[in-house]
Design an enzyme around this catalytic site. Structure first.
Site, PDB file in Angstrom:
ATOM      1  CE1 TYR A   1      -4.215  -2.582   5.687  1.00  0.00           C
ATOM      2  CE2 TYR A   1      -3.545  -0.091   5.452  1.00  0.00           C
ATOM      3  CZ  TYR A   1      -3.873  -1.464   4.788  1.00  0.00           C
ATOM      4  OH  TYR A   1      -4.042  -1.522   3.451  1.00  0.00           O
TER       5      TYR A   1
ATOM      6  CB  SER B   1      -0.851   0.026   1.325  1.00  0.00           C
ATOM      7  OG  SER B   1      -1.514   1.328   1.376  1.00  0.00           O
TER       8      SER B   1
ATOM      9  CE  LYS C   1      -1.461  -4.050   2.992  1.00  0.00           C
ATOM     10  NZ  LYS C   1      -2.262  -5.431   2.589  1.00  0.00           N
TER      11      LYS C   1
HETATM   12  N1  UFG Z   1     -12.875  11.222   3.261  1.00  0.00           N
HETATM   13  C1  UFG Z   1     -13.750  12.051   3.492  1.00  0.00           C
HETATM   14  N2  UFG Z   1     -15.010  11.594   3.837  1.00  0.00           N
HETATM   15  C2  UFG Z   1     -15.174  10.296   4.086  1.00  0.00           C
HETATM   16  C3  UFG Z   1     -14.172   9.409   3.718  1.00  0.00           C
HETATM   17  C4  UFG Z   1     -12.781   9.689   3.329  1.00  0.00           C
HETATM   18  O1  UFG Z   1     -13.736  13.181   3.213  1.00  0.00           O
HETATM   19  O2  UFG Z   1     -16.295   9.804   4.629  1.00  0.00           O
HETATM   20  C5  UFG Z   1     -11.571  11.628   2.529  1.00  0.00           C
HETATM   21  C6  UFG Z   1     -10.368  11.291   3.614  1.00  0.00           C
HETATM   22  O3  UFG Z   1     -10.199  12.226   4.570  1.00  0.00           O
HETATM   23  C7  UFG Z   1      -9.371  11.252   2.634  1.00  0.00           C
HETATM   24  C8  UFG Z   1     -10.025  10.804   1.274  1.00  0.00           C
HETATM   25  O4  UFG Z   1     -11.343  11.001   1.361  1.00  0.00           O
HETATM   26  O5  UFG Z   1      -8.632  12.531   2.447  1.00  0.00           O
HETATM   27  C9  UFG Z   1      -9.717   9.249   0.882  1.00  0.00           C
HETATM   28  O6  UFG Z   1      -9.961   8.708   1.955  1.00  0.00           O
HETATM   29  P1  UFG Z   1     -10.181   6.925   1.859  1.00  0.00           P
HETATM   30  O7  UFG Z   1     -10.665   6.498   3.405  1.00  0.00           O
HETATM   31  O8  UFG Z   1     -10.907   6.418   0.746  1.00  0.00           O
HETATM   32  O9  UFG Z   1      -8.605   6.337   1.571  1.00  0.00           O
HETATM   33  P2  UFG Z   1      -7.186   6.874   2.499  1.00  0.00           P
HETATM   34  O10 UFG Z   1      -6.704   7.668   1.468  1.00  0.00           O
HETATM   35  O11 UFG Z   1      -7.481   7.182   3.837  1.00  0.00           O
HETATM   36  O12 UFG Z   1      -6.957   5.342   2.606  1.00  0.00           O
HETATM   37  C10 UFG Z   1      -5.905   4.751   1.814  1.00  0.00           C
HETATM   38  C11 UFG Z   1      -6.161   3.171   1.684  1.00  0.00           C
HETATM   39  C12 UFG Z   1      -5.965   2.289   3.012  1.00  0.00           C
HETATM   40  C13 UFG Z   1      -4.710   2.801   3.536  1.00  0.00           C
HETATM   41  C14 UFG Z   1      -4.729   4.282   3.813  1.00  0.00           C
HETATM   42  C15 UFG Z   1      -3.642   4.649   4.686  1.00  0.00           C
HETATM   43  O13 UFG Z   1      -7.490   3.045   1.233  1.00  0.00           O
HETATM   44  O14 UFG Z   1      -6.023   0.952   2.731  1.00  0.00           O
HETATM   45  O15 UFG Z   1      -4.723   4.929   2.619  1.00  0.00           O
HETATM   46  O16 UFG Z   1      -3.599   6.073   4.837  1.00  0.00           O
HETATM   47  F1  UFG Z   1      -4.313   2.148   4.715  1.00  0.00           F
END
Ligand code: UFG
Length: 342
Positions: A152, A127, A156
């Site tokens: 988590y 990841s 990785k």
């Molecule tokens: N976000 C929102 N509202 C929501 C959900 C997400 O604004 O309800 C925003 C988050 O703050 C972020 C973006 O959307 O800025 C993406 O969020 P995600 O949760 O979809 O994805 P992440 O980038 O947080 O997650 C990814 C991978 C995970 C990994 C993580 C590590 O999907 O598997 O990065 O930080 F672990």
């Protein structure tokens, strides 16, 4: 390319099911194994429909049980394994670290132990989380890994190291590839397989589609005061089918003896940063609807911005992301409607 048998551990889940479809359409035999702890049979049934492979082998098993893993490898002529079987909720891993380390590490150790005994190549699903908050964007495979911010994320990093050490110890008898995924989104164009979060989704796109269908009242956009062009976080959203195809390129490279090193790492992303607000706007536009959303405080642990430099995967593996973010968001919506029977 010779036809090979590929084991997909965690193959009934979101990424595993899309990878299974692409492996089959590239002519490989696939064995799907999953403990079903975080999914039901919906995606596996969808895979059978898409591929027309009613006889696709499925084994319900626990990769934390070494004897079961050994038995699986003795029953099928496995040439390569793609390992997805792991827990993946960042927040839960902070609350229950032992559960995460135990499951994610032991299952991978069991796979590696058997694979190295049998001379079988291993592809690990890593990841972009290993890069943490990067100093320089976009990130290349040479960008430094940062200390993990969650158990988590730590699993990785640890699994990458275990793979690298094991490949080295076998003197290259087995090869390893780690694919570092950016943000996988979307669904198969058939709308027969897609993401099936249990309970309230943590990730952005399932939350968007569930809000659009009326399952959630309002999307919270976490933070609009980041130092980015529109104040919301930027990510590299990679289409799930494009991501799945990267696995076919990687497996082919491993079994055809095309690797330059015994252990290789590739970023799997588009190279394009997209902000949360841009993604929401694109979703509304391509699907012709209005989404109920509001700005909310920042979410703990989120990095401001991260996107890939995918040059290595483009040039070395010959893989490139192809679907536009609009196509991907249309597919995510089609999947949500399919789930709702609409
Ligand atoms: N976000 C929102 N509202 C929501 C959900 C997400 O604004 O309800 C925003 C988050 O703050 C972020 C973006 O959307 O800025 C993406 O969020 P995600 O949760 O979809 O994805 P992440 O980038 O947080 O997650 C990814 C991978 C995970 C990994 C993580 C590590 O999907 O598997 O990065 O930080 F672990």
């Amino acid at each position: 390319m010779a036809k090979k048998t590929v084991l997909v551990s965690g193959g009934a889940g979101f990424i595993g099911s899309h990878v299974t479809v692409e492996l089959i359409s590239a002519g490989h035999d696939v064995v799907v194994a999953d403990n079903m702890s975080n999914c039901d049979m919906t995606c596996f049934e969808g895979v059978k429909k898409i591929t027309g492979r009613e006889d696709l082998p499925f084994i319900k098993m626990d990769f934390c049980n070494a004897a079961e893993v050994d038995k699986l490898f003795s029953e099928y002529p496995i040439d390569a394994v793609i390992h997805f079987a792991a827990f993946k909720a960042v927040g839960e891993s902070v609350e229950e670290p032992v559960k995460y380390y135990k499951n994610n590490l032991i299952s991978f150790l069991n796979v590696l132990e058997t694979a190295s005994k049998r001379g079988c190549n291993v592809l690990f699903s890593s990841s972009a989380t290993v890069y943490g908050e990067p100093d320089k964007l976009p990130v290349t495979e040479e960008s430094p890994r940062q200390p993990a911010t969650s158990p988590y994320g730590n699993t990785k990093q640890i699994c990458e190291d275990i793979l690298s050490d094991t490949v080295k110890a076998t003197g290259g008898k087995i090869k390893g590839i780690a694919l570092r995924y950016f943000n996988p989104i979307g669904a198969h164009p058939s709308a027969l397989i897609g993401e099936l979060p249990r309970g309230v989704p943590n990730n952005l796109v399932p939350f968007i589609t569930q809000t659009a269908i009326g399952k959630r009242e309002c999307l919270s956009i976490f933070g609009n005061d980041y130092p980015t062009p529109d104040g919301t976080c930027q990510r590299d959203y990679i289409d799930i089918v494009d991501l799945a195809k990267a696995h076919v390129f990687a497996v082919t490279r491993m079994i055809d003896g095309k690797m330059k090193k015994d252990y290789e790492i590739f970023n799997v992303g588009t190279g394009r940063p997209v902000s949360v607000l841009e993604l929401v706007n694109a979703f509304e536009k391509v699907n012709g609807l209005k989404l109920n959303y509001r700005f909310a405080p920042r979410r703990a642990g989120d990095v401001t911005a991260i996107w890939a430099d995918p040059t290595l995967a483009n040039e070395e593996m010959g893989w490139k992301a192809e679907r536009t973010v609009e196509e991907t968001l249309a597919s995510a919506w089609a999947w949500e409607k399919h789930l709702a029977g609409k």
